[in-house]
Design a protein around this motif. Structure first.
Motif, short mmCIF file in Angstrom:
data_model
loop_
_atom_site.label_atom_id
_atom_site.label_comp_id
_atom_site.label_asym_id
_atom_site.label_seq_id
_atom_site.Cartn_x
_atom_site.Cartn_y
_atom_site.Cartn_z
N ALA A 178 0.83 -1.19 0.00
CA ALA A 178 0.00 0.00 0.00
C ALA A 178 0.88 1.26 0.00
CB ALA A 178 -0.92 0.00 1.23
N GLN A 179 0.37 2.29 -0.65
CA GLN A 179 1.11 3.55 -0.68
C GLN A 179 1.34 4.10 0.72
OE1 GLN A 179 -0.04 6.84 0.00
NE2 GLN A 179 1.80 7.92 -0.72
N SER A 180 0.38 3.88 1.57
CA SER A 180 0.51 4.37 2.94
C SER A 180 1.66 3.69 3.67
CB SER A 180 -0.80 4.14 3.71
OG SER A 180 -1.15 2.76 3.72
N ALA A 181 1.95 2.43 3.32
CA ALA A 181 3.06 1.72 3.97
C ALA A 181 4.39 2.36 3.60
CB ALA A 181 3.04 0.25 3.56
N VAL A 182 4.54 2.73 2.33
CA VAL A 182 5.77 3.38 1.88
C VAL A 182 5.91 4.75 2.54
CG1 VAL A 182 7.02 4.29 -0.11
CG2 VAL A 182 5.74 2.14 -0.31
N SER A 183 4.83 5.52 2.52
CA SER A 183 4.86 6.85 3.10
C SER A 183 5.18 6.81 4.58
CB SER A 183 3.51 7.54 2.88
OG SER A 183 3.50 8.81 3.47
N SER A 184 4.55 5.87 5.30
CA SER A 184 4.77 5.76 6.74
C SER A 184 6.21 5.34 7.04
CB SER A 184 3.80 4.74 7.34
OG SER A 184 4.06 4.53 8.71
N ALA A 185 6.75 4.38 6.27
CA ALA A 185 8.11 3.89 6.51
C ALA A 185 9.13 5.00 6.29
CB ALA A 185 8.40 2.71 5.59
N ILE A 186 8.93 5.80 5.25
CA ILE A 186 9.89 6.87 4.96
C ILE A 186 9.78 7.99 5.99
CG2 ILE A 186 10.50 8.66 3.29
CD1 ILE A 186 9.79 6.64 1.10
N SER A 187 8.58 8.31 6.41
CA SER A 187 8.40 9.33 7.45
C SER A 187 9.07 8.89 8.74
CB SER A 187 6.91 9.59 7.68
OG SER A 187 6.32 10.17 6.53
N GLN A 188 8.90 7.61 9.10
CA GLN A 188 9.54 7.09 10.31
C GLN A 188 11.06 7.13 10.17
OE1 GLN A 188 7.99 3.19 11.06
NE2 GLN A 188 5.88 3.91 11.35
N LEU A 189 11.56 6.79 8.97
CA LEU A 189 13.00 6.82 8.74
C LEU A 189 13.55 8.23 8.91
CD1 LEU A 189 15.62 5.45 7.75
CD2 LEU A 189 14.85 5.89 5.39
N GLU A 190 12.86 9.21 8.34
CA GLU A 190 13.30 10.61 8.48
C GLU A 190 13.28 11.04 9.94
OE1 GLU A 190 12.09 12.79 4.32
OE2 GLU A 190 10.46 12.28 5.69
N HIS A 191 12.25 10.62 10.66
CA HIS A 191 12.14 10.99 12.08
C HIS A 191 13.26 10.34 12.89
CE1 HIS A 191 10.34 11.99 15.94
NE2 HIS A 191 10.43 10.71 16.28
N GLN A 192 13.55 9.07 12.59
CA GLN A 192 14.55 8.33 13.36
C GLN A 192 15.96 8.89 13.17
OE1 GLN A 192 13.07 4.56 11.75
NE2 GLN A 192 13.22 3.73 13.82
N ILE A 193 16.28 9.30 11.94
CA ILE A 193 17.64 9.80 11.69
C ILE A 193 17.72 11.32 11.85
CG2 ILE A 193 18.18 7.88 10.17
CD1 ILE A 193 17.80 9.70 7.79
N GLY A 194 16.56 11.96 12.02
CA GLY A 194 16.53 13.40 12.26
C GLY A 194 16.90 14.23 11.05
N THR A 195 16.61 13.71 9.85
CA THR A 195 16.98 14.40 8.61
C THR A 195 15.87 14.23 7.58
OG1 THR A 195 19.33 13.96 8.98
CG2 THR A 195 18.69 14.54 6.75
N GLN A 196 15.53 15.31 6.87
CA GLN A 196 14.56 15.22 5.80
C GLN A 196 15.25 14.68 4.55
OE1 GLN A 196 12.56 18.87 4.86
NE2 GLN A 196 11.28 17.95 3.26
N LEU A 197 14.69 13.62 3.98
CA LEU A 197 15.29 12.97 2.82
C LEU A 197 14.65 13.41 1.51
CD1 LEU A 197 15.50 9.36 4.29
CD2 LEU A 197 17.33 11.07 4.14
N PHE A 198 13.38 13.77 1.56
CA PHE A 198 12.66 14.19 0.36
C PHE A 198 11.97 15.53 0.59
CE2 PHE A 198 12.31 9.48 -0.18
CZ PHE A 198 12.94 9.38 -1.41
N ILE A 199 11.88 16.29 -0.49
CA ILE A 199 10.97 17.44 -0.55
C ILE A 199 9.76 16.97 -1.34
CG2 ILE A 199 10.64 19.80 -1.36
CD1 ILE A 199 13.70 20.15 -1.15
#
Length: 308
Positions: free
Chosen positions: A34-55
């Motif tokens: 699901a698209q929501s799974a990708v979106s959620s995983a990337i948001s969590q990844l950005e939060h965990q590493i403290g860096t924005q990966l995508f605009i």
């Protein structure tokens, strides 16, 4: 000591696919989630590493930030190495499998790639080669951003951050209409082309190489037509629109539209173009990339023996 974030393999995979497609929706389709799974995983990844990966942009989809570009390159390397580790653990270390991305300079592709892919299929049937056909600047970019692990290209100002291995040298030759006054000569001096109209293979870096070759021989080229297509250049020459200089030589002189060209060696002492395997310096080479490099060496060695 600061605790490292608990980043998961799934998060990294989803991040790479989203970057590949510049879209979470397309990444989800490719991953069959699901698209929501990708979106959620990337948001969590950005939060965990403290860096924005995508605009996130409506018109352009996902655009990598500077930190995202750096992480993408490193993540691809990590995932490739992890694949090798798992294969070794399964006892498959001698069986090269998976996907390798190869950038190839566009005018080299038709002369090298069919034989190379066929050899790889015979030697490593479980290896899939994804080819990016592009020009010199984009070859460099593909290696730097991790889109490609290896490149087969001319050595055209690749940069100090690239590691290269020369496979051969493509000697330049003059291409003439078959009824040209010089077409019957054994070789041609570039000075004899002064005042002649030229059809220029107009690719970045390539054009500079051709024009510098002529100016170095005291010839001021009269460029009548320009084309980024190798075969269009040959077709225009065959129809009498001027001469050209090229490096790769087809097995016969016929063009796509049925015309013919005469090819003559250059009598002047002019530089050939080294054909190289290139990779980003300091990046660990995977077994897949090493397999491609091994077969590329064999292909060029065979061509050299045939030419000799």
């Amino acid at each position: 000591m600061q605790r490292r974030p608990d980043v998961t393999f799934t998060q990294l995979r989803y991040f790479v696919e989203a970057a590949n497609f510049s879209s979470m929706t397309k990444a989800a389709d490719e991953l069959m989630v699901a698209q929501s799974a990708v979106s959620s995983a990337i948001s969590q990844l950005e939060h965990q590493i403290g860096t924005q990966l995508f605009i996130r942009q409506r018109s352009r989809g996902l655009v990598l930030t500077a930190a995202g570009e750096e992480m993408l390159r490193d993540t691809r390397s990590v995932l490739a190495h992890l694949g090798e580790v798992l294969d070794a653990a399964r006892g498959h270390e001698d069986n090269v499998r998976g996907t390798v991305r190869l950038a190839c300079f566009v005018t080299l592709t038709p002369f090298i790639l069919p034989t190379l892919i066929s050899d790889l299929r015979d030697q490593h049937p479980d290896l899939e080669v994804e080819v990016v056909e592009t020009q010199a600047e984009a070859v460099r970019a593909a290696l730097r951003n991790g889109t490609a692990e290896l490149a087969l290209t001319y050595d055209l100002a690749l940069g100090e951050d690239m590691e290269t291995e020369t496979l051969g040298v493509a000697r330049p030759h003059v291409v003439l209409p078959p009824d040209h006054r010089l077409a019957g000569h054994d070789a041609i001096a570039l000075a004899d082309l002064e005042g002649e109209p030229m059809v220029l293979l107009d690719l970045p870096s390539s054009r500079d190489y051709f024009l510098a070759m002529l100016s170095g021989s005291g010839v001021t080229p009269m460029v009548r037509y320009r084309s980024a297509s190798y075969e269009t250049v040959r077709g225009l020459v065959a129809r009498g629109h001027g001469f050209s200089i090229l490096n790769q030589r087809p097995a016969e002189g016929r063009t796509y539209d049925g015309g013919r060209v005469a090819t003559l060696p250059i009598a002047d002492d002019v530089p050939g173009l080294p054909v190289v395997l290139a990779r980003l310096r300091g990046v660990r080479s995977t077994a897949r990339a090493r397999a491609v490099a091994e077969r590329a060496r064999a292909v060029f060695a065979k061509q050299a023996r045939t030419a000799g």
